[in-house]
Design a protein around this motif. Sequence first.
Motif, PDB file in Angstrom:
ATOM      1  N   GLN A 121       0.849  -1.200   0.000  1.00  0.00           N
ATOM      2  CA  GLN A 121       0.000   0.000   0.000  1.00  0.00           C
ATOM      3  C   GLN A 121       0.874   1.236   0.000  1.00  0.00           C
ATOM      4  O   GLN A 121       1.852   1.291   0.737  1.00  0.00           O
ATOM      5  CB  GLN A 121      -0.900   0.008   1.255  1.00  0.00           C
ATOM      6  CG  GLN A 121      -1.797   1.237   1.387  1.00  0.00           C
ATOM      7  CD  GLN A 121      -2.712   1.153   2.588  1.00  0.00           C
ATOM      8  OE1 GLN A 121      -3.429   0.142   2.754  1.00  0.00           O
ATOM      9  NE2 GLN A 121      -2.722   2.177   3.432  1.00  0.00           N
ATOM     10  N   HIS A 127       2.826   6.823  15.441  1.00  0.00           N
ATOM     11  CA  HIS A 127       1.865   5.768  15.107  1.00  0.00           C
ATOM     12  C   HIS A 127       2.521   4.426  14.844  1.00  0.00           C
ATOM     13  O   HIS A 127       3.699   4.332  14.485  1.00  0.00           O
ATOM     14  CB  HIS A 127       1.065   6.182  13.864  1.00  0.00           C
ATOM     15  CG  HIS A 127       0.309   7.451  14.065  1.00  0.00           C
ATOM     16  ND1 HIS A 127      -0.140   8.227  13.020  1.00  0.00           N
ATOM     17  CD2 HIS A 127      -0.081   8.119  15.191  1.00  0.00           C
ATOM     18  CE1 HIS A 127      -0.757   9.290  13.491  1.00  0.00           C
ATOM     19  NE2 HIS A 127      -0.734   9.252  14.813  1.00  0.00           N
ATOM     20  N   LYS A 143       7.665   0.645   6.826  1.00  0.00           N
ATOM     21  CA  LYS A 143       7.362   1.781   5.936  1.00  0.00           C
ATOM     22  C   LYS A 143       8.626   2.307   5.282  1.00  0.00           C
ATOM     23  O   LYS A 143       9.705   2.288   5.872  1.00  0.00           O
ATOM     24  CB  LYS A 143       6.718   2.919   6.754  1.00  0.00           C
ATOM     25  CG  LYS A 143       5.370   2.556   7.341  1.00  0.00           C
ATOM     26  CD  LYS A 143       4.930   3.525   8.421  1.00  0.00           C
ATOM     27  CE  LYS A 143       3.682   3.008   9.114  1.00  0.00           C
ATOM     28  NZ  LYS A 143       3.370   3.743  10.341  1.00  0.00           N
ATOM     29  N   GLY A 161       6.562   8.950  13.116  1.00  0.00           N
ATOM     30  CA  GLY A 161       5.898  10.253  13.170  1.00  0.00           C
ATOM     31  C   GLY A 161       6.761  11.281  12.462  1.00  0.00           C
ATOM     32  O   GLY A 161       7.923  11.011  12.157  1.00  0.00           O
ATOM     33  N   PHE A 162       6.162  12.421  12.161  1.00  0.00           N
ATOM     34  CA  PHE A 162       6.940  13.505  11.553  1.00  0.00           C
ATOM     35  C   PHE A 162       6.321  14.846  11.887  1.00  0.00           C
ATOM     36  O   PHE A 162       5.137  14.929  12.239  1.00  0.00           O
ATOM     37  CB  PHE A 162       7.068  13.325  10.032  1.00  0.00           C
ATOM     38  CG  PHE A 162       5.775  13.371   9.251  1.00  0.00           C
ATOM     39  CD1 PHE A 162       5.137  12.193   8.869  1.00  0.00           C
ATOM     40  CD2 PHE A 162       5.195  14.585   8.879  1.00  0.00           C
ATOM     41  CE1 PHE A 162       3.960  12.225   8.126  1.00  0.00           C
ATOM     42  CE2 PHE A 162       4.014  14.621   8.150  1.00  0.00           C
ATOM     43  CZ  PHE A 162       3.392  13.437   7.779  1.00  0.00           C
ATOM     44  N   TYR A 186       4.484   7.388   1.273  1.00  0.00           N
ATOM     45  CA  TYR A 186       5.196   6.271   1.871  1.00  0.00           C
ATOM     46  C   TYR A 186       4.540   4.935   1.565  1.00  0.00           C
ATOM     47  O   TYR A 186       3.325   4.844   1.403  1.00  0.00           O
ATOM     48  CB  TYR A 186       5.383   6.465   3.380  1.00  0.00           C
ATOM     49  CG  TYR A 186       4.164   6.797   4.181  1.00  0.00           C
ATOM     50  CD1 TYR A 186       3.607   8.071   4.142  1.00  0.00           C
ATOM     51  CD2 TYR A 186       3.584   5.855   5.024  1.00  0.00           C
ATOM     52  CE1 TYR A 186       2.497   8.402   4.915  1.00  0.00           C
ATOM     53  CE2 TYR A 186       2.489   6.175   5.802  1.00  0.00           C
ATOM     54  CZ  TYR A 186       1.959   7.448   5.734  1.00  0.00           C
ATOM     55  OH  TYR A 186       0.864   7.765   6.499  1.00  0.00           O
ATOM     56  N   TYR A 241      -3.990  -0.966   5.645  1.00  0.00           N
ATOM     57  CA  TYR A 241      -4.581  -0.230   6.757  1.00  0.00           C
ATOM     58  C   TYR A 241      -5.525  -1.141   7.529  1.00  0.00           C
ATOM     59  O   TYR A 241      -6.380  -1.800   6.960  1.00  0.00           O
ATOM     60  CB  TYR A 241      -5.339   0.972   6.202  1.00  0.00           C
ATOM     61  CG  TYR A 241      -6.025   1.840   7.220  1.00  0.00           C
ATOM     62  CD1 TYR A 241      -7.347   2.227   7.038  1.00  0.00           C
ATOM     63  CD2 TYR A 241      -5.340   2.306   8.343  1.00  0.00           C
ATOM     64  CE1 TYR A 241      -7.984   3.053   7.954  1.00  0.00           C
ATOM     65  CE2 TYR A 241      -5.957   3.125   9.268  1.00  0.00           C
ATOM     66  CZ  TYR A 241      -7.274   3.501   9.069  1.00  0.00           C
ATOM     67  OH  TYR A 241      -7.906   4.333   9.971  1.00  0.00           O
TER      68      TYR A 241
END
Length: 183
Positions: free
Chosen positions: A45, A61, A71, A119-120, A131, A137
Amino acid sequence: MIEETSLPGVMIVTPARHGDARGFFSESWNRQRMADAGLVYDFVQDNHSLSMRVGTLRGLHFQSPPHAQAKLVRCGRGRLFDVAVDIRKGSPTYGKWVGVELSFENGRQLLIPEGFLHGFVTLEPETEVVYKCTDYYAPDCDGAVLWDSCGIEWPLEGEPLLSDKDLRAVPLSDFDSPFDFKG
Ligand SMILES: Cc1cn([C@H]2C[C@H](O)[C@@H](COP(=O)(O)OP(=O)(O)O[C@H]3O[C@H](C)C(=O)[C@H](O)[C@H]3O)O2)c(=O)[nH]c1=O
């Protein structure tokens, strides 16, 4: 180019850019090139988010097993400070974090394995983050840890813009991780 970070397993991937009078061409992801470097990930994904305001903070997350996600994060437009935090119980780097500046200009990508928070915070307006994820999901497996509970030195001027979900996240000190360190 593929570089290690201070967190084993979290890697910086910077694909080559082939410039000419028109601009550049780059293979933003190539499975074989990654596998040749020992990084075998089957992404299923692609995600794309736009954050309009500087100081937008998304995170920290994870998705818990059986839908944990690795990721590969890159910046399509703008600039961001991308962070991974090790949450594998028993890991020698449990609770440790690494942050890397990703931008359209530097073309850097961050590879974040399963068992790490992601996180960012954005450093420019209208920053787009693109990404790849190794699982789909799964809202029931979606989890969050409070952004300022891990000692991360966020490059922030003033308060960040957070979602309600992120504002309500559990502090790392109260978090029971679903991940175990496997060496
Ligand atoms: C993650 C995700 C979300 N959504 C829907 C659910 C909500 O209606 C909307 C916004 O979701 P959320 O607020 O969780 O989006 P972010 O705050 O950007 O979350 C992401 O940001 C951090 C940095 C991550 O690494 C994760 O991929 C992800 O948690 O998109 C989907 O339809 N599919 C998805 O894969």
